[in-house]
Design an enzyme around this catalytic site. Structure first.
Site, PDB file in Angstrom:
ATOM      1  N   TYR A 142       0.859  -1.184   0.000  1.00 43.44           N
ATOM      2  CA  TYR A 142       0.000   0.000   0.000  1.00 43.44           C
ATOM      3  C   TYR A 142       0.896   1.236   0.000  1.00 43.44           C
ATOM      4  O   TYR A 142       1.461   1.629   1.027  1.00 43.44           O
ATOM      5  CB  TYR A 142      -0.896   0.028   1.237  1.00 43.44           C
ATOM      6  CG  TYR A 142      -1.966  -1.046   1.289  1.00 43.44           C
ATOM      7  CD1 TYR A 142      -2.292  -1.820   0.186  1.00 43.44           C
ATOM      8  CD2 TYR A 142      -2.667  -1.273   2.469  1.00 43.44           C
ATOM      9  CE1 TYR A 142      -3.271  -2.787   0.247  1.00 43.44           C
ATOM     10  CE2 TYR A 142      -3.663  -2.247   2.539  1.00 43.44           C
ATOM     11  CZ  TYR A 142      -3.951  -3.002   1.429  1.00 43.44           C
ATOM     12  OH  TYR A 142      -4.924  -3.964   1.503  1.00 43.44           O
TER      13      TYR A 142
ATOM     14  N   PRO B 280     -16.440  -5.573   0.784  1.00 40.59           N
ATOM     15  CA  PRO B 280     -17.674  -5.926   1.505  1.00 40.59           C
ATOM     16  C   PRO B 280     -18.914  -5.223   0.973  1.00 40.59           C
ATOM     17  O   PRO B 280     -20.028  -5.602   1.333  1.00 40.59           O
ATOM     18  CB  PRO B 280     -17.371  -5.478   2.938  1.00 40.59           C
ATOM     19  CG  PRO B 280     -16.413  -4.339   2.776  1.00 40.59           C
ATOM     20  CD  PRO B 280     -15.542  -4.756   1.608  1.00 40.59           C
TER      21      PRO B 280
END
Length: 311
Positions: free
Chosen positions: A70, A225
């Site tokens: 990241y 999600p």
């Protein structure tokens, strides 16, 4: 950094656990954690990133998901600056990919020596002696990268280096990401503590794997999600049943989608990401959102489209 074990109701800083208490292996964590990938958006405002992480801890977050890739260590550096040992935060990172230039910012890094190098990089950038949990990011399912050529490595070879690093104390526990049901079954003897796969209300193709995780006490930590911006992957917030529930409850469609995940399976842990404190607070509020039987029935009836078959 370890999770507080004195009480399942509050974190090490005394904050109530949003969503209640969950487990990753032998670590107690709040069921609503934080996924740090979006901190890359704050690369030009590091104080804002640190403030967001500090607010997360204040709100009861003690499970932060990250990766060296990241921002090529940028996000880990922000976490190192913001998170203190006394916060009792369980850090979960992942290996199996590395930064790359070009339109796709990642490339596979599946070979055993690359997995070890990835853990070593995480230790350096996080400034810790052991990463509490490291997910082996397989490239077997879900959207995104696939392993080809010398990156198509047998799972057993990968688990051998992961367990060796656990024995050496570099990592505390092993998880899996983007893995198939067969792969999880093969890996169970290694002592898997969590699984991260693409999963949401509208992409429930891994229901059999979720059932296995529940039976084995393995934490289920879905990524995407709420669906994804990847082409072909539906978004939870576009579903009429979700929008109707949000209107009825006076909350956002995103909150309904996250709440469904908490209600659907006791092993589920959420790691929603954001770059704003306001959105972080909305995510934390999901922990107290109650979905009654009628609402759950409507949401359960939403058709599923497996993310594993897309992209």
């Amino acid at each position: 950094m370890t999770a507080d074990t004195r009480s399942e109701d509050v974190t090490a800083v005394g904050a109530p656990r949003p969503g209640g208490a969950g487990r990753i292996g032998d670590r107690i964590v709040s069921r609503i954690g934080y996924g740090a990938m979006q901190l890359e958006r704050l690369r030009d405002d590091r104080p804002a990133a640190v403030a967001l992480l500090r607010r997360a801890v204040e709100l009861g977050v003690d499970h932060i998901d990250t990766a060296q890739f990241y921002g090529d260590g940028l996000v880990n550096g922000m976490i190192r600056e913001a998170i203190r040992p006394e916060d009792g935060v369980t850090l979960v990172s992942k290996v199996g990919a590395e930064p790359a230039a070009g339109p796709v910012p990642l490339r596979a890094a599946q070979r055993p020596e690359q997995l070890r190098a990835g853990v070593e990089d995480n230790l350096r950038s996080l400034g810790i002696d052991q990463v509490p949990v490291v997910n082996l990011r397989r490239l077997d399912s879900g959207p995104g990268l696939r392993a080809e050529g010398d990156q198509a490595v047998d799972l057993d070879d990968q688990l051998a280096v992961m367990t060796a690093m656990r024995d050496e104390g570099m990592i505390g526990a092993i998880g899996l990401s983007s893995v198939t049901l067969e792969g999880l079954r093969r890996a169970l003897p290694a002592g898997i503590v969590c699984v991260q796969n693409a999963y949401s209300l509208v992409s429930r193709g891994d229901e059999d794997m979720l059932e296995l995780c529940t039976a084995e006490g393995i934490a289920w930590v879905p990524y995407f999600p709420l669906g994804s911006a990847f082409p072909g992957i539906p978004k939870v917030t576009d579903e009429p049943a979700v929008l109707a529930a949000a209107t009825s409850l006076g909350v956002t469609a995103s909150q309904v989608g996250l709440a469904w995940l908490l209600h659907h399976a006791p092993e589920s842990l959420l790691i929603p990401g954001t770059a704003t404190i306001g959105h972080l607070e909305e995510n934390i509020e999901v922990g107290s959102l109650v979905l009654d039987a009628a609402t759950l029935a409507e949401l359960d009836s939403v058709p599923t489209r497996s993310a594993g078959s897309l992209g």
